[in-house]
Structures are given as C-alpha cells and as structure tokens.
Design an enzyme around this catalytic site. Structure first.
Site, PDB file in Angstrom:
ATOM      1  N   LYS A  82       0.836  -1.204   0.000  1.00 41.66           N
ATOM      2  CA  LYS A  82       0.000   0.000   0.000  1.00 41.66           C
ATOM      3  C   LYS A  82       0.869   1.253   0.000  1.00 41.66           C
ATOM      4  O   LYS A  82       0.653   2.166  -0.798  1.00 41.66           O
ATOM      5  CB  LYS A  82      -0.903  -0.027   1.238  1.00 41.66           C
ATOM      6  N   ARG A 109      -3.166   3.279   8.571  1.00 40.42           N
ATOM      7  CA  ARG A 109      -3.507   2.111   7.748  1.00 40.42           C
ATOM      8  C   ARG A 109      -2.381   1.086   7.737  1.00 40.42           C
ATOM      9  O   ARG A 109      -1.215   1.439   7.604  1.00 40.42           O
ATOM     10  CB  ARG A 109      -3.765   2.543   6.301  1.00 40.42           C
ATOM     11  N   GLY A 169      -8.276  -7.571   4.476  1.00 36.78           N
ATOM     12  CA  GLY A 169      -9.123  -7.754   5.648  1.00 36.78           C
ATOM     13  C   GLY A 169      -8.444  -8.384   6.844  1.00 36.78           C
ATOM     14  O   GLY A 169      -9.083  -8.645   7.861  1.00 36.78           O
ATOM     15  N   MET A 191      -5.650  -7.203   8.530  1.00 37.14           N
ATOM     16  CA  MET A 191      -5.097  -6.299   9.529  1.00 37.14           C
ATOM     17  C   MET A 191      -5.961  -5.046   9.634  1.00 37.14           C
ATOM     18  O   MET A 191      -6.970  -4.929   8.964  1.00 37.14           O
ATOM     19  CB  MET A 191      -3.655  -5.990   9.180  1.00 37.14           C
ATOM     20  N   ARG A 206      -3.601  -1.561  -6.448  1.00 34.13           N
ATOM     21  CA  ARG A 206      -2.786  -2.787  -6.402  1.00 34.13           C
ATOM     22  C   ARG A 206      -3.177  -3.654  -7.594  1.00 34.13           C
ATOM     23  O   ARG A 206      -4.259  -3.477  -8.163  1.00 34.13           O
ATOM     24  CB  ARG A 206      -3.006  -3.555  -5.097  1.00 34.13           C
ATOM     25  N   HIS A 232      -6.144 -42.936  -5.057  1.00 33.22           N
ATOM     26  CA  HIS A 232      -6.544 -43.476  -6.356  1.00 33.22           C
ATOM     27  C   HIS A 232      -7.605 -42.602  -7.002  1.00 33.22           C
ATOM     28  O   HIS A 232      -7.528 -42.248  -8.178  1.00 33.22           O
ATOM     29  CB  HIS A 232      -7.057 -44.911  -6.168  1.00 33.22           C
ATOM     30  N   SER A 278      12.411 -42.712 -16.393  1.00 27.92           N
ATOM     31  CA  SER A 278      11.237 -41.875 -16.175  1.00 27.92           C
ATOM     32  C   SER A 278      10.973 -41.880 -14.670  1.00 27.92           C
ATOM     33  O   SER A 278      10.782 -42.946 -14.076  1.00 27.92           O
ATOM     34  CB  SER A 278      10.037 -42.427 -16.932  1.00 27.92           C
ATOM     35  N   ASP A 310       5.560 -43.002  -6.420  1.00 25.73           N
ATOM     36  CA  ASP A 310       6.190 -44.030  -5.601  1.00 25.73           C
ATOM     37  C   ASP A 310       7.500 -43.545  -4.995  1.00 25.73           C
ATOM     38  O   ASP A 310       7.842 -43.909  -3.878  1.00 25.73           O
ATOM     39  CB  ASP A 310       6.438 -45.295  -6.429  1.00 25.73           C
ATOM     40  N   CYS A 361       6.922 -39.014 -14.842  1.00 23.50           N
ATOM     41  CA  CYS A 361       5.547 -39.382 -15.174  1.00 23.50           C
ATOM     42  C   CYS A 361       4.672 -39.451 -13.929  1.00 23.50           C
ATOM     43  O   CYS A 361       3.525 -39.853 -13.989  1.00 23.50           O
ATOM     44  CB  CYS A 361       5.501 -40.696 -15.930  1.00 23.50           C
ATOM     45  N   TYR A 378      11.546 -34.155 -20.650  1.00 18.92           N
ATOM     46  CA  TYR A 378      10.104 -33.923 -20.743  1.00 18.92           C
ATOM     47  C   TYR A 378       9.416 -34.144 -19.399  1.00 18.92           C
ATOM     48  O   TYR A 378       9.979 -34.770 -18.489  1.00 18.92           O
ATOM     49  CB  TYR A 378       9.468 -34.852 -21.800  1.00 18.92           C
TER      50      TYR A 378
HETATM   51  P1  ADP Z   1      -7.601  -2.373   3.968  1.00 19.27           P
HETATM   52  O1  ADP Z   1      -6.173  -2.740   4.103  1.00 19.27           O
HETATM   53  O2  ADP Z   1      -8.523  -3.236   4.710  1.00 19.27           O
HETATM   54  O3  ADP Z   1      -7.988  -2.142   2.533  1.00 19.27           O
HETATM   55  P2  ADP Z   1      -7.368   0.489   4.186  1.00 19.27           P
HETATM   56  O4  ADP Z   1      -6.187   0.991   4.925  1.00 19.27           O
HETATM   57  O5  ADP Z   1      -7.241   0.513   2.712  1.00 19.27           O
HETATM   58  O6  ADP Z   1      -7.734  -0.953   4.706  1.00 19.27           O
HETATM   59  O7  ADP Z   1      -8.568   1.379   4.669  1.00 19.27           O
HETATM   60  C1  ADP Z   1      -9.891   0.990   4.879  1.00 19.27           C
HETATM   61  C2  ADP Z   1     -10.848   1.935   4.171  1.00 19.27           C
HETATM   62  O8  ADP Z   1     -10.663   3.280   4.583  1.00 19.27           O
HETATM   63  C3  ADP Z   1     -10.651   1.926   2.672  1.00 19.27           C
HETATM   64  O9  ADP Z   1     -11.892   1.987   2.046  1.00 19.27           O
HETATM   65  C4  ADP Z   1      -9.879   3.186   2.424  1.00 19.27           C
HETATM   66  O10 ADP Z   1     -10.101   3.678   1.145  1.00 19.27           O
HETATM   67  C5  ADP Z   1     -10.406   4.122   3.505  1.00 19.27           C
HETATM   68  N1  ADP Z   1      -9.395   5.114   3.869  1.00 19.27           N
HETATM   69  C6  ADP Z   1      -8.169   4.847   4.346  1.00 19.27           C
HETATM   70  N2  ADP Z   1      -7.473   5.977   4.548  1.00 19.27           N
HETATM   71  C7  ADP Z   1      -8.299   7.010   4.191  1.00 19.27           C
HETATM   72  C8  ADP Z   1      -8.148   8.422   4.136  1.00 19.27           C
HETATM   73  N3  ADP Z   1      -7.004   9.000   4.502  1.00 19.27           N
HETATM   74  N4  ADP Z   1      -9.177   9.147   3.716  1.00 19.27           N
HETATM   75  C9  ADP Z   1     -10.332   8.551   3.347  1.00 19.27           C
HETATM   76  N5  ADP Z   1     -10.545   7.223   3.358  1.00 19.27           N
HETATM   77  C10 ADP Z   1      -9.523   6.444   3.767  1.00 19.27           C
HETATM   78 MG    MG Z   2       4.882 -46.700  -9.366  1.00 22.66          MG
HETATM   79 MG    MG Z   3      -7.741  -0.946   1.247  1.00 25.14          MG
END
Ligand code: ADP
Ligand code: MG
Ligand code: MG
Length: 903
Positions: free
Chosen positions: A28, A99, A108, A110, A350, A470, A792, A797, A859, A879
């Site tokens: 990020k 973040r 989701g 962290m 990303r 099997h 081969s 096994d 094989c 191969y």
């Molecule tokens: P995750 O790793 O779960 O995607 P994010 O760090 O991207 O978490 O943030 C969670 C949500 O908060 C995302 O929708 C992101 O766009 C929003 N968000 C994060 N930082 C800001 C910011 N500075 N201003 C507005 N929205 C933010």
């Molecule tokens: Mg065999």
């Molecule tokens: Mg995000």
C-alpha cells in the site's frame, strides 16, 4: 544516534519512496508513493517502514529511538501540505487515517483506523467550519468505534460475542426510526458518541484518549500488533507469506466521502476481474466513508452504469486515472477512491486478484494492445489457473444462496452434478441404460476395481484418501471432478445413504461437487461447459466463435515458443491419446497397461489363477491379442510420437474378486472349484502390498507376462508401421531397485522383440528403459543406466518410498503437518525438492555419467504441478508427463521456467 530512515513521506510536492520499495514500504505504501510521484491526486501522508515492525517484535514491542522525531517531522509535512493542523481548536483540524500495509496484500487481515484527531473540542470546530454538523459527528462516532475495536481491543472474540458498538448503533437506529446509518441525524450521533465512550470505559476501564498525537501512536501500535493477530498468521501460512516480513504503517490525511450527497467512496477494477473483459467495473456509494461501499449496508451504484451520468466530471477524471494506472503498472488495477465535493482522491491501487479466465484474457489482450510482451504475459499467469478454462464450472449465478454441505480436498478440477451411486457396477448399469445419466460416485475410497464405475460418473466423492489417492489420480486423469478425503460426509454402504450437515441422502438423490473448491452441495447446481473443450474435443464450437479459446490458444502458442521441456501425457486409450494431442502432448509418457486388463478382467483372472506355467501361457494368449489391439490403437492415435508403455505394475491381489458372490460367479465361468479361487486370493494377500510383490518383481517371477506384453507391443508397432505410420515405442520396466532386476527384464523384452522383428522383417525404433521409483534405484542409477536407455521418474512411488509415507494413509495427518509448518506443501502434489528432488539429482548425475545421452522424464502426478515442472526444467529433464487436462498447465509452467532462466 544512527541516521536510519524509518519514515517515508508522500505528497504532491515531494515523495521519498516509490513503487519498487514494497519490501520496505509494504504494497500500500509503495503504491501510494508511486501514485503521488506520477502526479495522481493522493492525500499527503507518510509510511513507517516494515523494518520498524521487525524492530518492534525483536525489542519487546518498543520502537527505535529515532522514530518519534521522524514521525513528528513527517506529521508537520502533512500539516503543511494540507494547510491544517492536527488537534487545531481554532481552524478546520487535520484528521488522519492509520492504515496497515504488508508487502503482499492481506485483504481484511489487519487493521485501519480512520478520522484520528477528533476529540470533544475538535469535533465542534469541524462541525462549525465545515458547516455540516452531521458529518462531523458521523466521523467522530466512527472514530470512537474503530479506535475502540482496533486499538483498545474491543473486537468481538467469537461469533456469538456481541459488538457493543453495533448493538448501540442498532438501538439508535430503532429509536430514530431509520433503516440505515446515513439517515441518523446529528443529535443521535452525538448521543452515540457518549454511549460509545461509556462502553469503552465500561469494558476497558480506560478514558477515551483526547490527545490527537496519543491517538496517532495508539493507531500505529495497533497496526503493528495486528501483524501477529491470529487470522493474519493463518492467512500468511495459507498463502506462503513469511512471518518475518512485517507490515508497514501508513498515516495519511483524511479526505471525506461522507460530507453529503456530492461525496462518495468507491472501489473499482480497471478491467473485469471475473472475465478479464476490458473496461472499468466497480461500485460507489454516496455520503459514505471507507469500507461502507463493500460492507453491504446500503446498495452501492455501479460505476460502469451510472457514474458518467451522476458524476460526469468525476467520471471523466476517474476513467483517465484508471487508464494512467493500468498503463503505468501494465496490469489490471484494483483501486480505492473517495470523492469529496466532486473532487477525486485516490487512496489505494494494487494488481487485481482475478480468476483464471480473467488472467488469460487480460494478459493476452494486453499483449495485443502492445502493453506487455508475451514473456510478461506468460510469467504473470499462475499456471494452475489454466485448469479453470477446461472444466465445466458452477457459475456464480448458480451458486447464489447455496451453502456447502461439506468440504473435502479439491483433487480433480471441475464441477459436477449428478445422482448418488455407491456401487460402481450399479453406476455402470445405470449408465448403460441411459448414456446421458449424470452420476456422482460416492465411495469411502476407490480402487482399480472401481474404474468402470468411475468412467461413467461425472464426479467422484470420497470420504477418505488424500490428494494422491486413487480417486484423485485416476479420476483427474479421466477428467472427472473429484472431491476426496471429505470426512465430513458419512457413507453407509449397507443402507445406501450418505449423511452430510445432518441431512441424509439416499441412492439416486442429486448432489453437486465442486472440484475447484472441494465443496459439496445439495441438489442440482447448474453448470456451464468449458468453451475450450467444446472447440478442442467435442468440436461443437468453432474457434472463431470462441473468444476464451482464442486467448487460450494464443497463450499456449507463446508458451510453446519459449519452453525447453517437452510435454507428454499419461494416457491409456486411443481416446485419451487424441485428447492429449489436442491439448498439446508431444508423446505419451506413461501408458498403464493394467487399465487395459480391467476391461477383460475375467481373462486376466484366469491367468492369475493358473497354477503352472503351461496354463498361464494358455491364459495369456487371449490377453496378447487384446493388448496388441490396444497398443495399435494408441500408436495410431499418436501418429509417430513416442509412446512409453509400462509393464504390469500393481500387485495381482488387486485384480482378483474379493466377495463371495463374485468368487462364485467366476468359478462357474472358468469351470474351476470355488475353493481354488478362495485359496488363491488368500495366497496373494499381503500386509503391505505397495511394498509387496509388484512392479518388475511380477515379471521376474512370471517372465511369461513380460514376454506377452513385449510381444504385444512389438507386434502392434510392426502392424502400424506396415500401414505407413511411424512408431516409437518405449518399453518401461517398473520399480527396479537393483540393476540386476532391470537386466533380467530387459533380456526377456529384447528376446521377445527380436523374435517378432525377425518374423515380420521390420524393426521399429524402440527403446527399453525404466521407471525410477526407489531410493536405491537413484543411488545405483549409474549401474541401471548401463542397460536402461531412458529413465522416467515415477515420483508418486519415489515420494512414497523416499519419505516412507504411504499415500493411501497420509490423509489422517497431512493437514496437521501443514498447519504446523512441518510440510510447506503436500509432497504428493508438489515435489519435495530438498528430499525427493535430491534423489532425482543423484539419479540424473549418475545416469548421465554412464550414458550421457540418456533420455529423462517424469511421469508422476508432479509432472503437472507448476513448481515441480520448474524443478524438472532446472535439473535438465527432457520432458514432463501428466494427465491430459494438466497439459496446458505444464506447457505454461515450462515456459515460465525457461523465461525465468533466461533472465
Ligand atoms: P484495507 O487494508 O482493509 O484495505 P485500508 O487501509 O485501505 O484498509 O482502509 C480501509 C478503508 O478506509 C478503505 O476503504 C480506504 O479507502 C479508507 N481510507 C483509508 N485511509 C483514508 C483516508 N485517509 N481518507 C479517506 N478514506 C480512507
Ligand atoms: Mg509406481
Ligand atoms: Mg484498502
């Protein structure tokens, strides 16, 4: 003090980092820096490096001493750019988000805290200066809620736990008589903040922190701590991410999508992640913040449908930004953005996660658009994803509203729907009556005896047996959907029922199994057939009408241009051979002759039951004829391509009838006393058949079997050559551990061959070689290679014997082993390179020493596993051979290995 740099700034005027710094800044952070650098609208902020995370865990959760000053300086940088101050009680205050951001995205897993910097004073200023009281209090209640959950550890600990904040929010909505939180007026939000804080005090005994900088540090600490939370650890294990990489922390100025109806928050893909089709797709939600858009609280709007109309200026800018990003990263981007009063802010980008279909289509399109090279397209696609293109699939539509009954090992990719049958012969009878019958064969496990029943089934479900059982190996080779080792289903053969999720299913009831996910569903889930196979096998579609096929074919032809490894198929019948060629096979690496015997099982049984050489000789005669016909068919289908045929391998006990009813029937048929059969079955029983009388040990004790098979192969070769078809048989001796075993069998084979060729006056180009499946064979490969013309590697096994692990019994502990990180992968799926791979290297080196030009292949089932294919490239095999439907995977993986090598 050292001058370690722990903090990297990003903003419109200057940016320290860039997109190449993922290991240090996390995905990020690196991409926020990169976006800022190329001039996209990114709110200013800074990234605290992953090194701080490492330091944090190595030093009892302390920070490096330099950090404080560096953070303070960067915070001042944000304030300067934004023209706002954190904690300002006079003017509009700066708010920030904190973040998480690991090197590889861990969606989701962290935590993130938004709206940091609010307290009882700043909220009033925010309300006054923004002129929007509701907005200010909405931010505040969100902040207290997130901070409480993430920093003060008030997250529900289990499914039945209540989240105090959600409960209070629900109560408030009820009281206000509204459905959704965006309808809550400021006065209610104010009340909520008070109630939230009371809940914090009540649960933690702490007063909610009012000092903005203390809040920032709370957020930073929580993000670093979340690296070691349970779900993050489990996620990393599942996805092979090392625990010592650490996460970065991003602190970034807030922008607001919740300031009224000209504001929104959104997520988008620059191309469709399901199909790969060109064009932006995504969602946005007015008057909302952050994750609201994906949380399902209100129905978001579709970008591709309505943004141009509802937010024309934003759409114009956003579509430009999406193009810039795609051209810049040269890959589909998955982005987060916020619109504050019609102004677009980019918050994340990303490389998008996508299906196999989207992978292939987008990569091929991007080559044709001139965006990437074919090498790049090849390198990017996870080779295993190609199997998705070959299988009927449960469409998303069809799965809507269904929950799986059970989940097993996803052993054979494909989706199948059918009626439950437990007995293979019954399944076959049903199919004979109606060739369109859809059958799911449900067994504890399958054995070679079940082959005919497996053949007529659309899918196979077993309750025990692992990924190399099997059912998995053979079912997959047949192209069946297979879910195996599904111990959540309880099978009762006697009552003919199977129980899952508390529901009882009888013979004839419908179920559906998904070999991609391992899920089992109740009833008939609709499927759609593979387009690629409609073109290649069924020929019900023309290439020009099949866009997925076209992309697939394009990718395959590029792969073939780069790869050094040849690919062959494991195939036993002319039909399988034809399919293999359609999917690119350059030969057959393994024909298992025993499969042919199952179609004439009683003749074969007569041979086994013979108690003297003469009777056996006589019993072998009809088999010779059958085998010769079978081999001819395969040779013709392969039309000059090499064909490796393995002599009889499994213990004879697998072929004889075990049930009294069957034994009686056989006795009658062969005109011998039943007792004789019972006795023979008893004689053949072994405690450990996999280490028993099998492989070349059979041919050594019964040389007449080897002679018969060699004669059949040679006659078949001569016959097709008489028809002007080229033929290159490679006769393969299974399981020798000692050069003398091989020499013995080679003698029998060459004698038989000589006789045929002298009689017929034609000598095909043939080879005699061996399967390398025992550690002893590897370490004495120099001696074996004195006579063997090819090796081969039978890695199923070789894994079994090398690791001392029975592939029929490892299901009970392999999961534990993977959980505990003892095995990184299932050794029967992905070659154990440091163990079995080393044995292979020894065999290769020794084999080549004796016979420099020795032909080398694999094989085992690993021949279709991408990581294993890459290993085979590295150690210099000629191969790889795998089941036909794995061929595209092998072709792509081989090209990937060659391209990585050239770098
Ligand atoms: P995750 O790793 O779960 O995607 P994010 O760090 O991207 O978490 O943030 C969670 C949500 O908060 C995302 O929708 C992101 O766009 C929003 N968000 C994060 N930082 C800001 C910011 N500075 N201003 C507005 N929205 C933010
Ligand atoms: Mg065999
Ligand atoms: Mg995000």
């Amino acid at each position: 003090m050292s001058d370690n740099k722990y903090v990297y700034f990003f903003g419109p005027d200057y940016t320290d980092g860039d997109g190449s710094m993922r290991p240090l800044l996390g995905g990020k952070g690196a991409n926020l820096a990169e976006m800022a650098k190329i001039g996209l609208p990114v709110p200013a902020g800074f990234t605290i490096t992953t090194e701080v995370c490492t330091y944090f865990y190595a030093n009892g959760q302390q920070y490096p001493p330099e950090l404080k000053a560096q953070v303070a300086e960067a915070m001042a940088g944000i304030e300067k750019v934004m023209g706002k101050k954190l904690g300002d009680t006079e003017a509009l205050p700066l708010l920030v988000s904190c973040r998480s951001g690991a090197r590889d995205s861990m969606p989701g897993m962290m935590d993130t805290v938004l709206n940091i910097g609010l307290n009882d004073k700043t909220v009033e200023v925010l309300a006054k200066k923004s002129g929007d009281e509701r907005f200010a209090w909405d931010c505040y209640r969100r902040f207290v809620q997130m901070y409480g959950r993430v920093v003060l550890d008030m997250k529900p600990k289990c499914k039945t736990d209540h989240c105090p904040f959600e409960d209070l929010l629900d109560a408030k909505k009820k009281k206000a008589g509204v459905e959704v939180d965006s309808e809550l007026k400021a006065e209610y939000l104010k009340e909520l903040v008070v109630e939230f804080k009371a809940a914090v005090k009540n649960q933690t005994g702490l007063d909610f922190p009012e000092d903005p900088m203390e809040q920032v540090w709370g957020g930073i600490g929580a993000v670093f701590s979340s690296w070691m939370n349970d779900r993050a650890i489990v996620y990393r294990r599942m996805n092979g991410i090392p625990h010592d990489w650490g996460t970065a922390v991003n602190v970034q100025a807030m922008v607001f999508g919740n300031m009224g109806e000209t504001c929104a928050t959104g997520v988008a893909f620059t191309r469709d992640g399901a199909t790969g089709k060109k064009g932006i797709v995504g969602d946005y939600l007015f008057n909302a913040q952050g994750e609201d858009v994906v949380a399902g609280i209100r129905m978001p709007h579709r970008i591709e449908i309505s943004m141009a109309e509802e937010l024309p200026q934003v759409w114009e800018e956003f579509s430009k930004v999406a193009m810039i990003l795609e051209n810049h990263y040269k890959d589909i981007q998955d982005v987060e953005f916020t619109i504050e009063n019609q102004k677009l802010w980019m918050l994340q980008t990303r490389n998008a996660k996508r299906t196999g279909f989207a992978h292939v289509r987008s990569a091929v399109d991007m080559v044709n658009e001139g965006l990437i090279t074919p090498e790049k397209a090849i390198a990017r696609i996870p080779a295993n994803d190609l199997t998705q293109l070959l299988q009927p699939v449960f469409s998303g539509e069809g799965l809507k509203g269904r929950t799986p009954l059970a989940k097993g090992i996803n052993a054979g990719p494909g989706a199948a729907t059918g009626q439950i049958y437990f007995q293979p012969d019954e399944a076959e009878a049903v199919w004979q009556k109606d060739n369109n019958a859809k059958i799911i064969l449900v067994r504890h496990e399958t054995t070679p005896e079940d082959l005919r029943g497996m053949k007529v089934s659309a899918g196979i479900l077993t309750s025990s047996g692992g990924a190399a059982s099997h059912a998995a190996l053979v079912g997959r080779q047949m192209g069946k959907a297979v879910v195996c080792g599904c111990d959540q289903v309880k099978i009762n053969y006697k009552d003919e029922t199977v129980t899952a999720s508390g529901k009882v299913f009888k013979k004839g009831d419908w179920i559906s199994i998904d070999g991609f996910s391992g899920c089992v569903y109740e009833g008939q889930v609709p499927t759609s057939p593979s387009e690629v196979l409609q073109v290649l096998f069924a020929k019900t579609l023309k290439p020009k009408d099949a866009p997925i096929y076209q992309c697939f074919q394009q990718l395959m032809s590029w792969s073939d241009r780069y790869r050094k490894l040849a690919v062959r198929a494991n195939a036993d019948t002319p039909h399988e051979a034809e399919q293999a060629i359609a999917l690119g096979a350059q030969g057959i690496g393994l024909t298992r002759t025993e499969h042919m015997f199952f179609d004439r099982i009683d003749d074969f049984r007569a041979m086994i039951l013979a108690d003297n050489v003469e009777d056996r000789q006589k019993a072998l005669e009809p088999l010779l004829k059958y085998q010769q016909e079978d081999f001819e068919g395969v040779f013709r289908a392969m039309n000059g391509r090499p064909v490796t045929i393995r002599l009889l391998d499994p213990p004879l006990h697998e072929f004889v009838p075990h049930e009294a009813r069957e034994q009686e029937a056989l006795a009658k048929k062969l005109g011998i006393p039943k007792e004789k059969i019972v006795q023979r079955v008893k004689d053949l029983a072994e405690f450990n058949p996999m280490l028993g009388h099998r492989g070349c040990r059979l041919g050594i004790v019964y040389p007449e079997i080897t002679r018969m098979q060699a004669t059949a192969i040679c006659r078949a070769a001569v016959n097709v050559m008489k028809d002007g078809i080229d033929c290159h048989p490679e006769i393969m001796v299974p399981l020798p551990g000692n050069a003398n075993e091989f020499k013995h069998q080679e003698g029998v084979i060459r004698d038989a061959a000589k006789k045929v060729f002298e009689e017929e006056g034609i000598t095909p180009d043939y080879m005699v070689g061996t399967m390398i499946e025992l550690p002893r064979a590897c370490v004495t490969a120099d001696k074996i290679a004195e006579n063997a013309e090819f090796f081969s590697f039978g890695t199923n096994d070789l894994t079994q014997t090398g690791l001392g692990i029975s592939r029929d019994d490892y299901g009970s502990y392999i999961n534990e082993y993977q959980e505990l990180d003892i095995f990184a992968a299932d050794p029967f799926q992905t070659l154990d390179q440091e163990g079995v791979g080393e044995l292979m290297k020894i065999a290769i080196e020794k084999g080549k020493k004796t016979r420099p030009g020795i032909k080398l292949g694999i094989c085992g089932e690993h021949g279709g596993d991408p990581a294993s294919v890459k290993f085979c490239h590295k150690v210099g095999l000629d191969y790889v051979s795998c089941s036909p439907l794995r061929l595209p995977v092998a072709r792509l993986a081989a090209a990937q290995a060659a391209i990585a090598d050239a770098k």
